[in-house]
Design a protein around this motif. Structure first.
Motif, PDB file in Angstrom:
ATOM      1  N   THR A   1       0.850  -1.183   0.000  1.00 40.99           N
ATOM      2  CA  THR A   1       0.000   0.000   0.000  1.00 40.99           C
ATOM      3  C   THR A   1       0.886   1.232   0.000  1.00 40.99           C
ATOM      4  N   VAL A   2       0.725   2.074  -0.993  1.00 40.05           N
ATOM      5  CA  VAL A   2       1.529   3.289  -1.141  1.00 40.05           C
ATOM      6  C   VAL A   2       0.678   4.492  -0.744  1.00 40.05           C
ATOM      7  N   ILE A   3       1.167   5.266   0.221  1.00 43.01           N
ATOM      8  CA  ILE A   3       0.489   6.483   0.654  1.00 43.01           C
ATOM      9  C   ILE A   3       1.166   7.663  -0.041  1.00 43.01           C
ATOM     10  N   GLU A   4       0.442   8.316  -0.924  1.00 39.17           N
ATOM     11  CA  GLU A   4       0.981   9.422  -1.716  1.00 39.17           C
ATOM     12  C   GLU A   4       0.118  10.658  -1.524  1.00 39.17           C
ATOM     13  N   LEU A   5       0.737  11.758  -1.127  1.00 35.00           N
ATOM     14  CA  LEU A   5       0.019  13.003  -0.858  1.00 35.00           C
ATOM     15  C   LEU A   5      -0.565  13.620  -2.119  1.00 35.00           C
ATOM     16  N   ASP A   6       0.159  13.487  -3.222  1.00 31.33           N
ATOM     17  CA  ASP A   6      -0.174  14.205  -4.445  1.00 31.33           C
ATOM     18  C   ASP A   6      -1.061  13.347  -5.349  1.00 31.33           C
ATOM     19  N   GLY A   7      -2.334  13.709  -5.447  1.00 34.17           N
ATOM     20  CA  GLY A   7      -3.268  12.913  -6.230  1.00 34.17           C
ATOM     21  C   GLY A   7      -2.958  12.906  -7.714  1.00 34.17           C
ATOM     22  N   LYS A   8      -2.566  14.065  -8.271  1.00 38.34           N
ATOM     23  CA  LYS A   8      -2.239  14.108  -9.700  1.00 38.34           C
ATOM     24  C   LYS A   8      -1.011  13.252  -9.997  1.00 38.34           C
ATOM     25  N   LEU A   9      -0.010  13.316  -9.121  1.00 43.59           N
ATOM     26  CA  LEU A   9       1.171  12.503  -9.336  1.00 43.59           C
ATOM     27  C   LEU A   9       0.813  11.016  -9.289  1.00 43.59           C
ATOM     28  N   ALA A  10      -0.015  10.623  -8.341  1.00 44.87           N
ATOM     29  CA  ALA A  10      -0.423   9.227  -8.243  1.00 44.87           C
ATOM     30  C   ALA A  10      -1.091   8.756  -9.529  1.00 44.87           C
ATOM     31  N   ALA A  11      -1.962   9.585 -10.092  1.00 46.02           N
ATOM     32  CA  ALA A  11      -2.649   9.215 -11.330  1.00 46.02           C
ATOM     33  C   ALA A  11      -1.666   9.127 -12.495  1.00 46.02           C
ATOM     34  N   TYR A  12      -0.741  10.072 -12.571  1.00 44.14           N
ATOM     35  CA  TYR A  12       0.260  10.036 -13.639  1.00 44.14           C
ATOM     36  C   TYR A  12       1.130   8.787 -13.539  1.00 44.14           C
ATOM     37  N   VAL A  13       1.550   8.451 -12.325  1.00 39.48           N
ATOM     38  CA  VAL A  13       2.430   7.288 -12.142  1.00 39.48           C
ATOM     39  C   VAL A  13       1.737   6.023 -12.619  1.00 39.48           C
ATOM     40  N   ARG A  14       0.461   5.865 -12.318  1.00 39.38           N
ATOM     41  CA  ARG A  14      -0.305   4.727 -12.833  1.00 39.38           C
ATOM     42  C   ARG A  14      -0.309   4.703 -14.360  1.00 39.38           C
ATOM     43  N   GLU A  15      -0.410   5.877 -14.960  1.00 40.29           N
ATOM     44  CA  GLU A  15      -0.469   5.982 -16.419  1.00 40.29           C
ATOM     45  C   GLU A  15       0.893   5.723 -17.060  1.00 40.29           C
ATOM     46  N   TRP A  16       1.948   6.266 -16.466  1.00 42.76           N
ATOM     47  CA  TRP A  16       3.258   6.212 -17.094  1.00 42.76           C
ATOM     48  C   TRP A  16       3.976   4.871 -16.940  1.00 42.76           C
ATOM     49  N   PHE A  17       3.878   4.292 -15.746  1.00 41.68           N
ATOM     50  CA  PHE A  17       4.754   3.175 -15.399  1.00 41.68           C
ATOM     51  C   PHE A  17       3.958   1.886 -15.169  1.00 41.68           C
ATOM     52  N   ASP A  18       4.670   0.777 -15.166  1.00 40.16           N
ATOM     53  CA  ASP A  18       4.034  -0.540 -15.045  1.00 40.16           C
ATOM     54  C   ASP A  18       3.854  -0.915 -13.570  1.00 40.16           C
ATOM     55  N   ILE A  19       2.964  -0.207 -12.909  1.00 46.55           N
ATOM     56  CA  ILE A  19       2.669  -0.482 -11.507  1.00 46.55           C
ATOM     57  C   ILE A  19       1.705  -1.665 -11.452  1.00 46.55           C
ATOM     58  N   PRO A  20       2.038  -2.739 -10.753  1.00 49.44           N
ATOM     59  CA  PRO A  20       1.133  -3.891 -10.703  1.00 49.44           C
ATOM     60  C   PRO A  20      -0.208  -3.516 -10.086  1.00 49.44           C
ATOM     61  N   ALA A  21      -1.254  -4.184 -10.529  1.00 48.39           N
ATOM     62  CA  ALA A  21      -2.584  -3.927  -9.978  1.00 48.39           C
ATOM     63  C   ALA A  21      -2.638  -4.248  -8.493  1.00 48.39           C
ATOM     64  N   SER A  22      -1.748  -5.137  -8.039  1.00 52.03           N
ATOM     65  CA  SER A  22      -1.733  -5.515  -6.624  1.00 52.03           C
ATOM     66  C   SER A  22      -1.187  -4.407  -5.727  1.00 52.03           C
ATOM     67  N   VAL A  23      -0.523  -3.406  -6.315  1.00 51.58           N
ATOM     68  CA  VAL A  23      -0.030  -2.262  -5.544  1.00 51.58           C
ATOM     69  C   VAL A  23      -1.144  -1.225  -5.452  1.00 51.58           C
ATOM     70  N   GLU A  24      -1.585  -0.955  -4.240  1.00 49.79           N
ATOM     71  CA  GLU A  24      -2.639   0.023  -4.024  1.00 49.79           C
ATOM     72  C   GLU A  24      -2.014   1.385  -3.728  1.00 49.79           C
ATOM     73  N   ILE A  25      -2.437   2.405  -4.451  1.00 50.03           N
ATOM     74  CA  ILE A  25      -1.972   3.763  -4.204  1.00 50.03           C
ATOM     75  C   ILE A  25      -3.115   4.538  -3.555  1.00 50.03           C
ATOM     76  N   VAL A  26      -2.881   4.997  -2.342  1.00 51.33           N
ATOM     77  CA  VAL A  26      -3.891   5.732  -1.590  1.00 51.33           C
ATOM     78  C   VAL A  26      -3.448   7.193  -1.501  1.00 51.33           C
ATOM     79  N   VAL A  27      -4.300   8.097  -1.920  1.00 49.55           N
ATOM     80  CA  VAL A  27      -3.985   9.523  -1.839  1.00 49.55           C
ATOM     81  C   VAL A  27      -4.343   9.995  -0.433  1.00 49.55           C
ATOM     82  N   ALA A  28      -3.315  10.266   0.351  1.00 53.00           N
ATOM     83  CA  ALA A  28      -3.516  10.653   1.748  1.00 53.00           C
ATOM     84  C   ALA A  28      -2.237  11.263   2.276  1.00 53.00           C
ATOM     85  N   GLU A  29      -2.340  11.935   3.410  1.00 52.06           N
ATOM     86  CA  GLU A  29      -1.173  12.499   4.098  1.00 52.06           C
ATOM     87  C   GLU A  29      -0.551  11.419   4.988  1.00 52.06           C
TER      88      GLU A  29
END
Length: 259
Positions: A103-131
């Motif tokens: 589970t990845v906690i990322e503050l920046d919602g736009k960055l989280a969305a871009y990273v999903r788009e740009w890179f091969d992040i496995p579906a099993s990796v959950e990115i949560v936008v939070a502080e």
């Protein structure tokens, strides 16, 4: 016909500078390897990703984190990553430990969305936008095996993520805590953060290069806290691992950070 073991270049061109919630992100191609990219967040290199090769970690401190976790007697089932960037460590552990939850906690919602788009992040990796601090306090008691803190504002860790109260929340949530820090010459802030680590965790270790451990230059330093004895951690030279007694001597009479 392309070799099966060679990462393919992406079909879409992703190099460039992008507006994100916290400022700007820049993606630069690595000219030395096809399909490799460096992600900079607000001017700071934050991740190096090689598409199709999640087990290749080029940032040295990441190899120290891996060595510390692999030294543990049991494979982690649940890893929480405070600080996301391009999710390099989450990609790595998802590949090495396919049954694990990352589970990845990322503050920046736009960055989280871009990273999903740009890179091969496995579906099993959950990115949560939070502080990160709030997310840590919200974790279930001992519901995670490992917490990895890799959060920076420029070259330093945000102040609310180095206090005894934050460290206590991390301790309550997981059996093993690791933090990537920027250690400055003289190690004043490092001593204070380690003083907090010693107050919360029974066993503390650090990994870095000798010159950084001696307070002679700035660089990455990985702190490790556990309520169980830490096994020997094998890291490649020139990096070195120092354990609790060494840490106590370094800390001396430094006072921990508090809220």
């Amino acid at each position: 016909m392309p070799r099966a073991d060679k990462p393919r270049a992406p079909k879409a061109r992703i190099e460039g500078t992008y507006d994100i919630d916290t400022g700007t992100a820049r993606v630069a191609a690595d000219p030395e390897r096809d399909g490799a990219y460096v992600l900079e967040v607000n001017g700071v290199p934050s991740s190096h990703i090689i598409l199709g090769a999640p087990r290749v970690l080029t940032f040295e401190y990441m190899s120290w984190v891996v060595a510390a976790i692999k030294s543990q007697p049991a494979q982690p089932q649940s890893i929480v990553h405070l600080g996301g960037a391009a999710c390099a460590l989450a990609r790595y552990f998802a590949d090495v430990y396919p049954a694990s939850r990352n589970t990845v906690i990322e503050l920046d919602g736009k960055l989280a969305a871009y990273v999903r788009e740009w890179f091969d992040i496995p579906a099993s990796v959950e990115i949560v936008v939070a502080e990160a601090r709030s997310a840590t306090h919200a974790l279930h008691p001992r519901g995670s095996d490992v917490i990895i803190r890799d959060v920076f504002a420029g070259g330093t860790t945000p102040p609310h993520l180095v206090t005894v109260e934050f460290l206590q929340a991390a301790y309550d949530a997981a059996g093993l805590y690791l933090a990537n820090c920027g250690a400055f010459p003289g190690l004043q802030s490092t001593r204070r953060e380690l003083a907090g680590m010693l107050e919360v965790f029974a066993h503390v270790a650090v990994i870095s290069e000798p010159a950084i451990l001696a307070g002679e230059k700035y660089g990455n330093l990985v702190m490790i806290g556990s309520d169980s004895p830490l096994p020997l951690i094998d890291v490649p030279a020139p990096a070195a691992v120092k354990y609790t007694e060494w840490v106590r001597d370094l800390v001396g009479n430094a006072r921990p950070y508090r809220d």
